[in-house]
Design a protein around this motif. Structure first.
Motif, PDB file in Angstrom:
ATOM      1  N   PHE A  10      75.979  55.318  21.255  1.00 34.75           N
ATOM      2  CA  PHE A  10      74.825  56.140  21.598  1.00 34.75           C
ATOM      3  C   PHE A  10      75.153  57.170  22.678  1.00 34.75           C
ATOM      4  O   PHE A  10      74.505  58.218  22.752  1.00 34.75           O
ATOM      5  CB  PHE A  10      73.656  55.243  22.011  1.00 34.75           C
ATOM      6  CG  PHE A  10      73.026  54.533  20.847  1.00 34.75           C
ATOM      7  CD1 PHE A  10      72.250  55.218  19.935  1.00 34.75           C
ATOM      8  CD2 PHE A  10      73.245  53.177  20.647  1.00 34.75           C
ATOM      9  CE1 PHE A  10      71.682  54.580  18.849  1.00 34.75           C
ATOM     10  CE2 PHE A  10      72.682  52.519  19.563  1.00 34.75           C
ATOM     11  CZ  PHE A  10      71.891  53.220  18.661  1.00 34.75           C
ATOM     12  N   PHE A  11      76.158  56.873  23.522  1.00 32.20           N
ATOM     13  CA  PHE A  11      76.647  57.909  24.437  1.00 32.20           C
ATOM     14  C   PHE A  11      77.171  59.100  23.635  1.00 32.20           C
ATOM     15  O   PHE A  11      76.885  60.260  23.938  1.00 32.20           O
ATOM     16  CB  PHE A  11      77.770  57.365  25.323  1.00 32.20           C
ATOM     17  CG  PHE A  11      77.320  56.377  26.361  1.00 32.20           C
ATOM     18  CD1 PHE A  11      76.013  56.350  26.794  1.00 32.20           C
ATOM     19  CD2 PHE A  11      78.220  55.475  26.913  1.00 32.20           C
ATOM     20  CE1 PHE A  11      75.598  55.433  27.762  1.00 32.20           C
ATOM     21  CE2 PHE A  11      77.827  54.559  27.862  1.00 32.20           C
ATOM     22  CZ  PHE A  11      76.512  54.542  28.286  1.00 32.20           C
ATOM     23  N   GLY A  12      77.988  58.809  22.614  1.00 24.06           N
ATOM     24  CA  GLY A  12      78.518  59.875  21.777  1.00 24.06           C
ATOM     25  C   GLY A  12      77.421  60.622  21.049  1.00 24.06           C
ATOM     26  O   GLY A  12      77.462  61.862  20.938  1.00 24.06           O
ATOM     27  N   LEU A  13      76.428  59.880  20.543  1.00 28.52           N
ATOM     28  CA  LEU A  13      75.302  60.523  19.863  1.00 28.52           C
ATOM     29  C   LEU A  13      74.544  61.428  20.822  1.00 28.52           C
ATOM     30  O   LEU A  13      74.169  62.560  20.461  1.00 28.52           O
ATOM     31  CB  LEU A  13      74.375  59.451  19.287  1.00 28.52           C
ATOM     32  CG  LEU A  13      73.061  59.957  18.678  1.00 28.52           C
ATOM     33  CD1 LEU A  13      73.331  60.883  17.506  1.00 28.52           C
ATOM     34  CD2 LEU A  13      72.181  58.777  18.260  1.00 28.52           C
ATOM     35  N   ALA A  14      74.310  60.954  22.037  1.00 32.61           N
ATOM     36  CA  ALA A  14      73.574  61.766  23.016  1.00 32.61           C
ATOM     37  C   ALA A  14      74.309  63.068  23.324  1.00 32.61           C
ATOM     38  O   ALA A  14      73.700  64.151  23.386  1.00 32.61           O
ATOM     39  CB  ALA A  14      73.363  60.956  24.295  1.00 32.61           C
TER      40      ALA A  14
ATOM     41  N   ARG B 249      69.799  64.490  10.691  1.00 32.75           N
ATOM     42  CA  ARG B 249      70.938  63.983   9.919  1.00 32.75           C
ATOM     43  C   ARG B 249      71.964  63.314  10.835  1.00 32.75           C
ATOM     44  O   ARG B 249      72.612  62.332  10.456  1.00 32.75           O
ATOM     45  CB  ARG B 249      71.587  65.105   9.127  1.00 32.75           C
ATOM     46  CG  ARG B 249      70.783  65.558   7.908  1.00 32.75           C
ATOM     47  CD  ARG B 249      71.612  66.509   7.052  1.00 32.75           C
ATOM     48  NE  ARG B 249      70.915  66.874   5.838  1.00 32.75           N
ATOM     49  CZ  ARG B 249      70.170  67.957   5.692  1.00 32.75           C
ATOM     50  NH1 ARG B 249      70.007  68.768   6.732  1.00 32.75           N
ATOM     51  NH2 ARG B 249      69.585  68.224   4.548  1.00 32.75           N
ATOM     52  N   LEU B 250      72.121  63.841  12.034  1.00 31.16           N
ATOM     53  CA  LEU B 250      73.062  63.243  12.981  1.00 31.16           C
ATOM     54  C   LEU B 250      72.632  61.836  13.361  1.00 31.16           C
ATOM     55  O   LEU B 250      73.452  60.903  13.401  1.00 31.16           O
ATOM     56  CB  LEU B 250      73.166  64.135  14.224  1.00 31.16           C
ATOM     57  CG  LEU B 250      74.135  63.704  15.327  1.00 31.16           C
ATOM     58  CD1 LEU B 250      75.535  63.522  14.787  1.00 31.16           C
ATOM     59  CD2 LEU B 250      74.121  64.741  16.453  1.00 31.16           C
ATOM     60  N   VAL B 251      71.347  61.642  13.629  1.00 31.59           N
ATOM     61  CA  VAL B 251      70.840  60.309  13.973  1.00 31.59           C
ATOM     62  C   VAL B 251      70.959  59.362  12.787  1.00 31.59           C
ATOM     63  O   VAL B 251      71.413  58.214  12.935  1.00 31.59           O
ATOM     64  CB  VAL B 251      69.372  60.410  14.450  1.00 31.59           C
ATOM     65  CG1 VAL B 251      68.772  59.018  14.616  1.00 31.59           C
ATOM     66  CG2 VAL B 251      69.287  61.178  15.766  1.00 31.59           C
ATOM     67  N   VAL B 252      70.575  59.822  11.594  1.00 28.52           N
ATOM     68  CA  VAL B 252      70.674  58.981  10.400  1.00 28.52           C
ATOM     69  C   VAL B 252      72.133  58.607  10.128  1.00 28.52           C
ATOM     70  O   VAL B 252      72.442  57.454   9.794  1.00 28.52           O
ATOM     71  CB  VAL B 252      70.055  59.696   9.181  1.00 28.52           C
ATOM     72  CG1 VAL B 252      70.326  58.907   7.897  1.00 28.52           C
ATOM     73  CG2 VAL B 252      68.559  59.877   9.378  1.00 28.52           C
ATOM     74  N   SER B 253      73.037  59.555  10.278  1.00 31.35           N
ATOM     75  CA  SER B 253      74.464  59.278  10.062  1.00 31.35           C
ATOM     76  C   SER B 253      74.978  58.242  11.054  1.00 31.35           C
ATOM     77  O   SER B 253      75.750  57.348  10.696  1.00 31.35           O
ATOM     78  CB  SER B 253      75.272  60.570  10.192  1.00 31.35           C
ATOM     79  OG  SER B 253      74.918  61.501   9.197  1.00 31.35           O
ATOM     80  N   THR B 254      74.521  58.350  12.307  1.00 27.67           N
ATOM     81  CA  THR B 254      74.946  57.375  13.327  1.00 27.67           C
ATOM     82  C   THR B 254      74.444  55.980  12.983  1.00 27.67           C
ATOM     83  O   THR B 254      75.200  54.993  13.074  1.00 27.67           O
ATOM     84  CB  THR B 254      74.430  57.803  14.708  1.00 27.67           C
ATOM     85  OG1 THR B 254      74.958  59.091  15.027  1.00 27.67           O
ATOM     86  CG2 THR B 254      74.846  56.803  15.775  1.00 27.67           C
ATOM     87  N   LEU B 255      73.187  55.864  12.587  1.00 31.16           N
ATOM     88  CA  LEU B 255      72.641  54.550  12.220  1.00 31.16           C
ATOM     89  C   LEU B 255      73.371  53.984  11.005  1.00 31.16           C
ATOM     90  O   LEU B 255      73.656  52.778  10.942  1.00 31.16           O
ATOM     91  CB  LEU B 255      71.147  54.666  11.948  1.00 31.16           C
ATOM     92  CG  LEU B 255      70.282  55.057  13.154  1.00 31.16           C
ATOM     93  CD1 LEU B 255      68.825  55.226  12.729  1.00 31.16           C
ATOM     94  CD2 LEU B 255      70.406  54.026  14.269  1.00 31.16           C
ATOM     95  N   PHE B 256      73.674  54.846  10.027  1.00 29.99           N
ATOM     96  CA  PHE B 256      74.414  54.382   8.851  1.00 29.99           C
ATOM     97  C   PHE B 256      75.812  53.903   9.249  1.00 29.99           C
ATOM     98  O   PHE B 256      76.289  52.867   8.763  1.00 29.99           O
ATOM     99  CB  PHE B 256      74.517  55.502   7.816  1.00 29.99           C
ATOM    100  CG  PHE B 256      75.278  55.104   6.587  1.00 29.99           C
ATOM    101  CD1 PHE B 256      74.666  54.381   5.572  1.00 29.99           C
ATOM    102  CD2 PHE B 256      76.618  55.447   6.434  1.00 29.99           C
ATOM    103  CE1 PHE B 256      75.379  53.990   4.443  1.00 29.99           C
ATOM    104  CE2 PHE B 256      77.334  55.075   5.314  1.00 29.99           C
ATOM    105  CZ  PHE B 256      76.706  54.343   4.308  1.00 29.99           C
ATOM    106  N   GLU B 257      76.473  54.638  10.134  1.00 28.09           N
ATOM    107  CA  GLU B 257      77.812  54.229  10.578  1.00 28.09           C
ATOM    108  C   GLU B 257      77.760  52.894  11.296  1.00 28.09           C
ATOM    109  O   GLU B 257      78.654  52.051  11.108  1.00 28.09           O
ATOM    110  CB  GLU B 257      78.400  55.305  11.500  1.00 28.09           C
ATOM    111  CG  GLU B 257      79.855  55.104  11.872  1.00 28.09           C
ATOM    112  CD  GLU B 257      80.066  54.100  12.991  1.00 28.09           C
ATOM    113  OE1 GLU B 257      81.139  53.471  13.039  1.00 28.09           O
ATOM    114  OE2 GLU B 257      79.148  53.953  13.825  1.00 28.09           O
ATOM    115  N   ILE B 258      76.733  52.657  12.097  1.00 27.83           N
ATOM    116  CA  ILE B 258      76.603  51.379  12.802  1.00 27.83           C
ATOM    117  C   ILE B 258      76.427  50.241  11.802  1.00 27.83           C
ATOM    118  O   ILE B 258      77.044  49.173  11.942  1.00 27.83           O
ATOM    119  CB  ILE B 258      75.413  51.445  13.786  1.00 27.83           C
ATOM    120  CG1 ILE B 258      75.744  52.395  14.954  1.00 27.83           C
ATOM    121  CG2 ILE B 258      75.056  50.059  14.311  1.00 27.83           C
ATOM    122  CD1 ILE B 258      74.573  52.663  15.866  1.00 27.83           C
ATOM    123  N   ILE B 259      75.595  50.454  10.786  1.00 30.23           N
ATOM    124  CA  ILE B 259      75.386  49.413   9.769  1.00 30.23           C
ATOM    125  C   ILE B 259      76.681  49.142   9.015  1.00 30.23           C
ATOM    126  O   ILE B 259      77.063  47.982   8.796  1.00 30.23           O
ATOM    127  CB  ILE B 259      74.263  49.830   8.802  1.00 30.23           C
ATOM    128  CG1 ILE B 259      72.918  49.875   9.545  1.00 30.23           C
ATOM    129  CG2 ILE B 259      74.177  48.870   7.614  1.00 30.23           C
ATOM    130  CD1 ILE B 259      71.798  50.494   8.732  1.00 30.23           C
TER     131      ILE B 259
END
Length: 742
Positions: A486-490, A507-517
């Motif tokens: 989330f630091f990187g996302l921020a 799309r950036l937030v959705v991509s981050t959540l998908f990568e975490i999953i």
């Protein structure tokens, strides 16, 4: 693990190095290599070192910021670990602690300390990128010294590597500083078909760029000591020509600005031994590789900046996309051969960490330029390809257990070794922690507790856990595990170019959540794979060193099933066992169980090119470098496609190239010269090649008889080539026999 000697030759100052305009720079454009300028590379000792041998820094530097970062990273990591250990003890201490519970506490602390240190390092990187990162350096106006750009290659696709190097040459020439650089292909190729294609591609590349451009090609008959031996051969033969060398990998790409900035930074810092860049992943299209590419781009800068901040000038080396002071490297980085047999003995596999430690021990600095940019690499296209690469890295990192106690190493170097070792040991530790947790739940559910033991106690030993504290500890663990992401996302959301280049904020937030999953589902599979690697080497089995598969594309489904069927079985067994013990246990282990059960599907689906491209079409897992390619990347890709469809596409067989006297003349001129007599040292491949050529009546017959290793022996022997060329060039009307098939 001792080396023969620790001789350190005198190292010249900058003014003693050969100037760029020396008459000794003249070279024969028809030769594949320049005149040799040998540089001794003595083997270093790991058991003997005196501080008097360490050079003194020429420039005094204030390193307060580095020490403050270390206090934050290691002090904060220790504080978090101590808190986690206390909380875990309190979780199991209700009613007393059994030996099995003590084992759980110890394993938890080992795993928790690993992620706590990564978390505090990410905090340091986040702060540095937000408030302290300097602006990128302006390109230099001139360079005083000569730098070699070396690309080691081993059975790689010629179109890819020659296209990449040509793109880099064109970029460096465009800076106006091209005269300061010379370019080397250092081939360790063992495939005869690719060997011929490399030479053909090199000839064609010289014709395209111009014969005055200093591009060279060297082929070693045997790839002794792998990449480390390849670089050592270059240094001991031509190292005296160059003040510095930039070491690439076969999938490396760097902008002209990045290369000349590295050279200028090295010239300006006489104490620097190695300066490392932070490569970004590019050109990936399968879903698995796109997940890695996205993670490296969004989270990588935070992680890299954090590591760079606390490392300071006691940094590490990752083996490529870095510049090295050649004479310092030669004087202090000759690798010893470890006593004993592989996997823990023999030559050092992960040579880069050891070279960084040795050059630091000698008194030079090793550091990173995390915000330089313009440094790229590629990544494995599938989970199975990553596993094959991890197998080599695992053996190399575990081998560092033998190097860790070496004399004279800096504490930072020992920390680098420990970090690399823990990267793989953490997997079996995590697996043991899971097994012990299951055993404790099983014990509490099915084994009748002995409340009053034979020893006199005022209170019974209750087999209970503090559920509320356990949940809080789980939440803390997940927080410090995920916050670096989330630091990187921020940062990506704050930086306008990164946000737009990643498809926009949503799309950036959705991509981050998908990568975490995806990471959560793939983590248990990698846990079992890496645990298997560790146990494989603990029991004394060595690994091979096959070329890495770099191209996107699917692996046969049968191979995927064979590779992951044990993981699926483990997931199903865990599910059945968990349900028979406690549904809450299944809920707690659900990410691990689900990832294992889906192992075959995940490995297959994430390795498909079509799935990755579908994500790209809808704008997920996008990176700025993908949206707007750097010119060097676009040019490299275009050249690779052009070469793959043209002059190096059809890897000619011996029958075809035998009709090309120009190529044979060049090939023979480039072979090492020496006596024809072998003095009884006759290799079996050479002997069989000689016998088959002598027996054959036609060229096509000889070609059909020669096996790949025999062809390689023939291609490196003038007499056998001449005998082959004298055979009648008759060819049966049946399909021609290619060089690669027999």
């Amino acid at each position: 693990m001792d080396a023969v000697s620790n001789v350190q030759p005198n190292e010249p100052t900058v003014t003693q190095l050969r100037p760029l305009d020396s008459s000794a720079d003249a070279f024969d454009p028809s030769a594949c290599t320049p005149a040799e300028a040998p540089l001794a590379m003595p083997t270093q000792s790991l058991s003997r070192f005196s501080s008097s041998e360490r050079r003194k820094s020429l420039v005094r530097r204030l390193e307060l910021g580095c020490w403050l970062a270390r206090l934050l990273v290691f002090g904060g990591g220790f504080a978090l670990t101590a808190y986690g250990a206390h909380e875990m003890y309190e979780v199991v201490a209700v009613g007393g602690v059994t030996p099995l519970e003590w084992a759980l506490v110890i394993l938890f602390v080992a795993n928790f300390s690993w992620i706590a240190l990564a978390f505090t390092s990410a905090i340091a990187g986040f702060i540095w990128l937000l408030f302290l990162a300097p602006k990128p350096a302006a390109p230099p106006a001139a360079l005083r010294e000569r730098t070699a750009i070396v690309m080691p290659i081993y059975n790689e696709a010629p179109a890819r590597v020659f296209g990449a190097v040509q793109a880099m040459i064109e970029e460096v020439q465009a800076t106006g500083l091209g005269a300061s650089f010379e370019w080397f292909f250092l081939s360790d190729t063992t495939d005869p078909e690719i060997f011929i294609a490399e030479e053909q591609a090199f000839i064609a590349m010289r014709e395209r760029i111009g014969r005055d451009c200093r591009i060279f090609y060297r082929h070693r008959p045997k790839n002794l000591y792998r990449k480390a031996g390849n670089i050592q051969d270059f240094v001991t033969r031509w190292g005296g020509r160059y003040a510095h060398m930039v070491v690439l990998d076969a999938d490396s790409l760097m902008t002209g600005h990045s290369i000349v900035t590295l050279a200028a930074t090295m010239e300006a810092d006489p104490d620097a031994g190695i300066i490392q860049t932070l490569p970004l992943i590019i050109n990936r299209n399968t879903l698995f590789a796109r997940v890695q590419q996205f993670a490296a781009r969004i989270y990588g800068p935070v992680i890299g900046a954090g590591v760079s901040t606390w490392m300071g000038r006691d940094g590490n080396y990752w083996g490529h996309n870095a510049i090295i002071r050649t004479r310092a490297f030669a004087a202090h980085c000759g690798l010893p051969t470890l006593r004993g047999r592989p996997p823990f003995g023999g030559h050092i596999l992960s040579h880069d960490f050891v070279e960084a430690a040795l050059i630091l021990r000698a008194g030079y600095a090793v550091y990173m330029l995390p915000n330089l940019g313009g440094s790229f690499e590629e990544s494995p296209p599938s989970l199975i390809d990553l596993s094959a690469r991890d197998r080599r890295w695992c053996q190399g990192n575990l081998q560092h257990l033998r190097v860790l106690p070496a004399k004279g190493l800096r504490m930072a170097s020992r920390q680098h070794f420990i970090t690399g070792i823990m990267a793989y040991v953490a997997s079996p530790l995590w697996m043991l922690q899971l097994f012990i947790g299951i055993a404790l739940v099983l014990q509490a559910s099915y084994i009748r507790p002995e409340y009053f033991t034979s020893e006199f106690t005022l209170f019974p030993t209750w087999p209970r856990f503090d559920a509320a504290r356990s949940l809080s500890l789980f939440e803390l663990t997940m927080t410090i595990l995920l916050l670096p992401k989330f630091f990187g996302l921020a940062l990506a959301l704050i930086q306008k170019a990164t946000r737009r280049g990643s498809g926009g904020a949503l799309r950036l937030v959705v991509s981050t959540l998908f990568e975490i999953i995806m990471s959560a589902l793939l983590a248990p599979i990698m846990m079992l794979i890496q645990s298997g690697h560790v146990m494989h080497f603990v029991f004394g089995f060595d690994t091979g060193w096959d070329p890495q598969r770099r191209d996107d594309g699917s692996i046969p489904f049968r191979a995927i099933v064979r590779r992951h069927r044990a993981h699926v079985a483990m997931g199903l067994l865990s599910l059945v066992a968990g349900l028979s013990i406690s549904p809450s246990l299944v809920a707690w282990m659900s990410p691990t169980i689900l990832g294992l059960i889906l192992a075959i599907f995940l490995s297959w689906a994430t390795g498909l090119l079509s799935v990755g491209l579908a994500f790209r079409r809808i704008g997920l897992l996008m990176t700025p470098e993908e949206q707007t390619q750097a010119p060097v990347v676009a040019r490299s890709n275009a050249l690779a496609r052009e070469l793959a469809g043209g002059e190096v596409a059809g890897l000619a067989d011996i029958y075809d190239i035998n009709a090309d006297p120009r190529f044979w003349a060049v090939h023979l001129a480039w072979l090492p010269r020496g006596p024809y007599r072998r003095d009884g040292n006759i290799a079996s491949d050479w002997a069989l090649a000689e016998a088959k050529i002598a027996e054959a009546e036609t060229l096509s017959e000889a070609v059909s008889w020669l096996q790949p290793k025999e062809r390689m022996a023939m291609l490196q022997d003038r007499r056998l080539i001449e005998r082959l060329s004298r055979l009648p060039p008759e060819r049966p009307l049946a399909a021609a026999v290619s060089l690669g098939g027999s």
